[in-house]
Scaffold this motif. Structure first.
Motif, PDB file in Angstrom:
ATOM      1  N   UNK A   1       0.820  -1.186   0.000  1.00  0.00           N
ATOM      2  CA  UNK A   1       0.000   0.000   0.000  1.00  0.00           C
ATOM      3  C   UNK A   1       0.866   1.254   0.000  1.00  0.00           C
ATOM      4  N   UNK A   2       2.135   1.095  -0.197  1.00  0.00           N
ATOM      5  CA  UNK A   2       3.050   2.230  -0.192  1.00  0.00           C
ATOM      6  C   UNK A   2       2.671   3.210  -1.288  1.00  0.00           C
ATOM      7  N   UNK A   3       2.677   4.496  -0.930  1.00  0.00           N
ATOM      8  CA  UNK A   3       2.402   5.519  -1.906  1.00  0.00           C
ATOM      9  C   UNK A   3       0.926   5.804  -2.142  1.00  0.00           C
ATOM     10  N   UNK A   4       0.031   4.974  -1.611  1.00  0.00           N
ATOM     11  CA  UNK A   4      -1.392   5.197  -1.791  1.00  0.00           C
ATOM     12  C   UNK A   4      -1.914   6.001  -0.608  1.00  0.00           C
ATOM     13  N   UNK A   5      -2.603   7.083  -0.912  1.00  0.00           N
ATOM     14  CA  UNK A   5      -3.139   7.943   0.129  1.00  0.00           C
ATOM     15  C   UNK A   5      -4.639   7.715   0.271  1.00  0.00           C
ATOM     16  N   UNK A   6      -5.110   7.727   1.496  1.00  0.00           N
ATOM     17  CA  UNK A   6      -6.548   7.618   1.741  1.00  0.00           C
ATOM     18  C   UNK A   6      -7.211   8.979   1.560  1.00  0.00           C
ATOM     19  N   UNK A   7      -6.400  10.046   1.558  1.00  0.00           N
ATOM     20  CA  UNK A   7      -6.945  11.393   1.483  1.00  0.00           C
ATOM     21  C   UNK A   7      -7.279  11.958   2.856  1.00  0.00           C
ATOM     22  N   UNK A   8      -7.008  11.190   3.913  1.00  0.00           N
ATOM     23  CA  UNK A   8      -7.283  11.646   5.267  1.00  0.00           C
ATOM     24  C   UNK A   8      -5.970  11.710   6.038  1.00  0.00           C
ATOM     25  N   UNK A   9      -5.647  12.874   6.577  1.00  0.00           N
ATOM     26  CA  UNK A   9      -4.359  13.069   7.253  1.00  0.00           C
ATOM     27  C   UNK A   9      -4.189  12.132   8.447  1.00  0.00           C
TER      28      UNK A   9
ATOM     29  N   UNK B   1      -5.574   9.030   8.958  1.00  0.00           N
ATOM     30  CA  UNK B   1      -5.370   7.648   8.508  1.00  0.00           C
ATOM     31  C   UNK B   1      -4.004   7.497   7.857  1.00  0.00           C
ATOM     32  N   UNK B   2      -3.627   8.438   6.995  1.00  0.00           N
ATOM     33  CA  UNK B   2      -2.338   8.350   6.302  1.00  0.00           C
ATOM     34  C   UNK B   2      -1.164   8.451   7.280  1.00  0.00           C
ATOM     35  N   UNK B   3      -1.228   9.387   8.213  1.00  0.00           N
ATOM     36  CA  UNK B   3      -0.144   9.552   9.190  1.00  0.00           C
ATOM     37  C   UNK B   3      -0.057   8.337  10.096  1.00  0.00           C
ATOM     38  N   UNK B   4      -1.197   7.835  10.539  1.00  0.00           N
ATOM     39  CA  UNK B   4      -1.189   6.644  11.399  1.00  0.00           C
ATOM     40  C   UNK B   4      -0.577   5.457  10.659  1.00  0.00           C
ATOM     41  N   UNK B   5      -0.941   5.286   9.392  1.00  0.00           N
ATOM     42  CA  UNK B   5      -0.398   4.170   8.617  1.00  0.00           C
ATOM     43  C   UNK B   5       1.133   4.231   8.561  1.00  0.00           C
ATOM     44  N   UNK B   6       1.680   5.397   8.316  1.00  0.00           N
ATOM     45  CA  UNK B   6       3.135   5.563   8.232  1.00  0.00           C
ATOM     46  C   UNK B   6       3.784   5.273   9.587  1.00  0.00           C
ATOM     47  N   UNK B   7       3.242   5.855  10.657  1.00  0.00           N
ATOM     48  CA  UNK B   7       3.838   5.689  11.990  1.00  0.00           C
ATOM     49  C   UNK B   7       3.707   4.260  12.496  1.00  0.00           C
ATOM     50  N   UNK B   8       2.558   3.621  12.302  1.00  0.00           N
ATOM     51  CA  UNK B   8       2.376   2.270  12.814  1.00  0.00           C
ATOM     52  C   UNK B   8       3.249   1.271  12.078  1.00  0.00           C
ATOM     53  N   UNK B   9       3.516   1.534  10.810  1.00  0.00           N
ATOM     54  CA  UNK B   9       4.363   0.617  10.032  1.00  0.00           C
ATOM     55  C   UNK B   9       5.737   0.480  10.672  1.00  0.00           C
ATOM     56  N   UNK B  10       6.313   1.609  11.041  1.00  0.00           N
ATOM     57  CA  UNK B  10       7.653   1.614  11.639  1.00  0.00           C
ATOM     58  C   UNK B  10       7.624   1.191  13.109  1.00  0.00           C
ATOM     59  N   UNK B  11       6.709   1.753  13.877  1.00  0.00           N
ATOM     60  CA  UNK B  11       6.735   1.568  15.330  1.00  0.00           C
ATOM     61  C   UNK B  11       5.958   0.364  15.841  1.00  0.00           C
ATOM     62  N   UNK B  12       5.076  -0.205  15.043  1.00  0.00           N
ATOM     63  CA  UNK B  12       4.286  -1.354  15.517  1.00  0.00           C
ATOM     64  C   UNK B  12       4.410  -2.555  14.587  1.00  0.00           C
ATOM     65  N   UNK B  13       4.116  -2.371  13.311  1.00  0.00           N
ATOM     66  CA  UNK B  13       4.093  -3.496  12.377  1.00  0.00           C
ATOM     67  C   UNK B  13       5.468  -4.144  12.229  1.00  0.00           C
TER      68      UNK B  13
END
Length: 177
Positions: free
Chosen positions: A1-9, A11-23
């Motif tokens: 899902x890299x590079x795909x934006x939901x259009x919501x700041x 959801x998009x910010x959470x996705x980036x942060x959770x990938x590194x810090x949780x996933x």
């Protein structure tokens, strides 16, 4: 899902942060979903199911969709319910409380808009709480960098127009495990 934006700041910010810090750290993916019916407490059943809650207050802007009136508020309540599921996912439910316009007596709630830095700080703090409360991570004084952006109070808070005030949850900050 890299590079795909939901259009919501959020959801998009959470996705980036959770990938590194949780996933990557725990091999479990977390998802953030909006839910405008969250309570400011947890039922006994929710606690037994592993749900946790966090509430905070942030600065945001509003623009009335009816008359275009613009205002700022330093008291926008945010509630998060979160839980680590048994499968490979964790869930965060999010309720950003809204306000009504005083300029035109528009009787609908208007969604807040947040600056990118405020969203990032809020979600970084939430992820630290998830790491501590869902994974048992010990947070010493060096690793626990919970940040609070400076809240700029603007004009007196109009309780009659604040959804969080109407529900009795405005301006509280807490965590429930």
């Amino acid at each position: 899902m890299a590079g795909i934006s939901s259009g919501n700041i959020w959801i998009d910010t959470f996705h980036i942060l959770q990938k590194k810090d949780l996933e990557e750290r725990y091999r479990k993916r977390w998802n953030l979903q909006f839910n405008y019916s969250l309570a400011d407490n947890l039922t006994e059943e929710q606690r037994k199911a592993g749900w946790k809650i966090s509430q905070t207050t942030r600065f945001a802007c509003f623009t009335c969709s009816n008359c275009s009136h613009f205002w700022n508020s330093g008291r926008v309540t945010l509630i998060f319910h979160y839980r680590l599921g048994k499968s490979k996912t964790g869930t965060v439910l999010f309720y950003p409380f809204r306000q009504m316009c005083r300029q035109c007596d528009y009787d609908r709630f208007i969604n807040p808009r947040f600056k990118e830095e405020s969203v990032k700080i809020t979600l970084e703090n939430l992820i630290l709480k998830i790491r501590k409360n869902c994974y048992g991570e010990k947070m010493d004084s060096d690793s626990q960098h919970i940040k609070n952006p400076i809240i700029r109070r603007t004009k007196p808070h109009e309780r009659d127009l604040c959804e969080a005030c109407m529900k009795g949850v405005c301006n509280k900050e807490y965590d429930v495990l």
